[in-house]
Design an enzyme around this catalytic site. Structure first.
Site, PDB file in Angstrom:
ATOM      1  N   GLY A 208       0.826  -1.196  -0.061  1.00 42.69           N
ATOM      2  CA  GLY A 208       0.038   0.074   0.213  1.00 42.69           C
ATOM      3  C   GLY A 208       1.044   1.172   0.071  1.00 42.69           C
ATOM      4  O   GLY A 208       2.108   1.223  -0.300  1.00 42.69           O
ATOM      5  N   ASN A 209       0.158   2.528   0.452  1.00 43.16           N
ATOM      6  CA  ASN A 209       0.991   3.501   0.212  1.00 43.16           C
ATOM      7  C   ASN A 209       0.376   4.451   1.542  1.00 43.16           C
ATOM      8  O   ASN A 209      -0.528   4.079   2.154  1.00 43.16           O
ATOM      9  CB  ASN A 209       1.190   4.347  -0.737  1.00 43.16           C
ATOM     10  CG  ASN A 209      -0.361   4.755  -1.367  1.00 43.16           C
ATOM     11  OD1 ASN A 209      -0.786   5.571  -0.830  1.00 43.16           O
ATOM     12  ND2 ASN A 209      -0.729   4.209  -2.584  1.00 43.16           N
TER      13      ASN A 209
END
Ligand code: C5P
Length: 398
Positions: A208-209
C-alpha cells in the site's frame, strides 16, 4: 442568493449584540428567514423581544420552555438551517465551540449543525490577540467553520485595535457570495478518486502507500457543497463522508478502482484523479499466508492499469480532467509530462520536499499547472486547497 435561505443567528454576550439587529434586518430584506439562538449573557445586551419582533419568530435561548416544559430541539435547528452565523461571537463562546462545552442552547445547536457555520468574533483587542483565542479560532477553522475576521478600529473599551465585529452589511455580502459559489457546480456530475490502493500479497498482507484520502475527500466535499453530484471512488481510508450529494464506492485494489472509475466516467462532466494508485501489483496472490523461509523473498510485480491515462483516452469534448502529481524531484517537468501524457486539463503538483505537503498532513502546498502556465499557492488546509482546485475546475467546466 439569500432568498428563501434559512439562517440560524447565534448571539452572544458582547456589546456588538446590538449590530445583530441590523444583521437580521439586512438578511430579512434579502428574503432570508432568521431564527435567533441567544446565550444567557447575550440577553443582558439585547432583549429577546427586540429580536423576535425583527425576525417574526420566538427567540430560542433555553433548552425547554419554562411555562409548559416543551423541549426546544437543537437537532431540528441543525437540520433546518442553510447556514449558522454566530455574530457577535465572544471569546467565551468561541472557546466553548472549539471544545464542545455544551452548556447552553447556542452551543448544542452549533454541535448539531449540519449547515456551514460562520463566526464573527467581537471582543477587545487583547482578548482577540490572546493565543488562547487564536488557537480556538484555528480549531474552528480546522472544523471547516468560516471565520469572519474582525475589523480594526475603535472598541467599546475606548481602545483602538483588531476586535470590532465585522459590519452587518459585509457579513451579508460574505453569506451572499458563499451561496453564489455554493451552487456553481449545480447539475454537474464529478468523478473523484481518493486514497491509496491495497495490492494483495496473501490473505493477510498487502502493498500500500501512505495516502490518507484527506485531499480527495476534501475535494469531494467541496464539489458536493457547491451543488455537484460526486461519484467518489475511495481506496481503503478511515475517513467517513456524509454529504447527501456524495455517492461513494469503496474499493481496495487498483484493478477495482480502474473498473469503478471507467464505468462511472462516461456519465460525468469532470474527473479529479486524486488517488495514489499503486503502479505495480503482485503477479500472483498467495492462497495462504506466505511463510518465513530462507533468507530472501523475491516478489514479482506486474504494472497496474493507469486509470488517468485510460480516462484521458475515453475523454469526450467538454469533459474536464484534473490529475495529481506527488513528486520528490524535478517536480515541474515531471508534472508537465503527466499533464500531456494523461490528457489532463490541469494537474495539481505537490512536492514531498515541502514541509506540510502531501500524504497524511491536514495541509498541502500546491502548484496548479495547465498548458498555459502555472499558479503557485502557499501552504493551506486541505479544505482551502480543495477550494482553489475547484475554483479552477469551475472556470473551465461547461
Ligand atoms: O504517474 P503518476 O502515478 O505519478 O500520476 C499521478 C496521477 O495519475 C494522479 O492523478 C493519479 O490519481 C493518477 N493515476 C491513476 N492510475 C494509476 C496511477 C496514477 O489514475 N494507475
Amino acid at each position: 442568493m439569500l432568498q428563501g435561505k434559512k439562517i440560524v443567528l447565534g448571539i452572544t454576550g458582547s456589546i456588538a449584540a446590538y449590530k445583530a439587529c441590523y444583521l437580521i434586518r439586512g438578511l430579512i430584506k434579502q428574503g432570508a428567514e432568521v431564527q435567533v439562538v441567544i446565550t444567557p449573557s447575550g440577553k443582558e445586551f439585547i432583549t429577546p423581544l427586540t429580536l423576535s419582533t425583527l425576525t417574526g419568530k420566538p427567540v430560542v435561548s433555553e433548552f425547554f420552555d419554562r411555562r409548559d416544559g416543551s423541549w426546544h430541539s437543537h437537532v431540528q435547528l441543525g437540520l433546518w438551517a442553510d447556514a449558522m452565523v454566530v455574530a457577535p461571537a465572544s471569546a467565551s463562546t468561541i472557546g466553548k465551540m472549539a471544545n464542545g462545552i455544551a452548556d447552553n442552547m447556542l452551543i448544542t445547536t452549533y454541535l448539531s449543525m449540519k449547515a456551514p457555520v460562520f463566526v464573527a468574533p467581537a471582543m477587545d483587542l487583547d482578548m482577540f490577540a490572546h493565543p488562547s483565542t487564536q488557537k480556538n479560532l484555528e480549531t474552528l477553522r480546522s472544523y471547516g467553520n468560516h471565520i469572519i475576521e474582525p475589523a480594526t478600529g475603535f472598541l467599546a473599551s475606548k481602545l483602538e485595535g483588531k476586535g470590532r465585529m465585522e459590519e452587518p452589511e459585509h457579513i451579508i455580502e460574505i453569506l451572499d457570495s458563499f451561496f453564489a459559489e455554493k451552487s456553481d457546480l449545480q447539475g454537474k456530475r464529478i468523478l473523484i478518486t481518493a486514497g491509496p490502493t491495497y495490492e494483495k500479497l496473501d490473505p493477510v498482507r498487502f502493498i500500500g502507500n501512505y495516502s490518507s484520502g484527506k485531499m480527495g475527500i476534501a475535494l469531494a466535499e467541496e464539489c458536493a457543497e457547491r451543488g455537484a453530484t460526486v461519484e467518489l471512488i475511495c481506496g481503503p481510508v478511515s475517513i467517513k463522508t456524509n454529504h447527501p450529494n456524495i455517492l461513494r464506492t469503496d474499493v481496495e485494489s487498483a484493478a477495482e478502482m480502474y473498473k469503478a472509475a471507467t464505468e462511472a466516467f462516461p456519465n460525468t462532466d469532470a474527473a479529479i484523479l486524486c488517488a495514489a494508485v499503486a503502479d505495480f501489483t503482485p503477479s500472483v496472490v498467495a492462497g495462504n499466508k506466505i511463510k518465513r523461509k530462507g533468507d530472501k523473498l523475491t516478489l514479482e510485480l506486474t504494472p497496474t492499469k493507469d486509470i488517468a491515462q485510460a480516462l484521458g483516452k475515453m475523454k469526450r469534448d467538454g469533459q474536464v480532467m484534473v490529475g495529481f502529481a506527488l513528486e520528490t524531484n524535478d517536480e515541474e517537468n515531471n508534472a508537465k509530462e503527466k499533464l500531456l501524457k494523461k490528457n489532463l486539463d490541469f494537474i495539481v503538483l505537490n512536492s514531498l520536499q515541502d514541509d506540510g505537503a502531501g500524504f497524511r498532513h491536514n495541509t498541502n502546498k500546491v502548484t496548479l499547472i495547465d498548458k498555459e502556465g502555472e499558479t503557485k499557492f502557499p501552504l493551506k488546509s486541505k479544505k482551502e486547497v480543495a477550494k482553489d482546485i475547484v475554483n479552477k475546475l469551475v472556470s473551465i467546466v461547461k
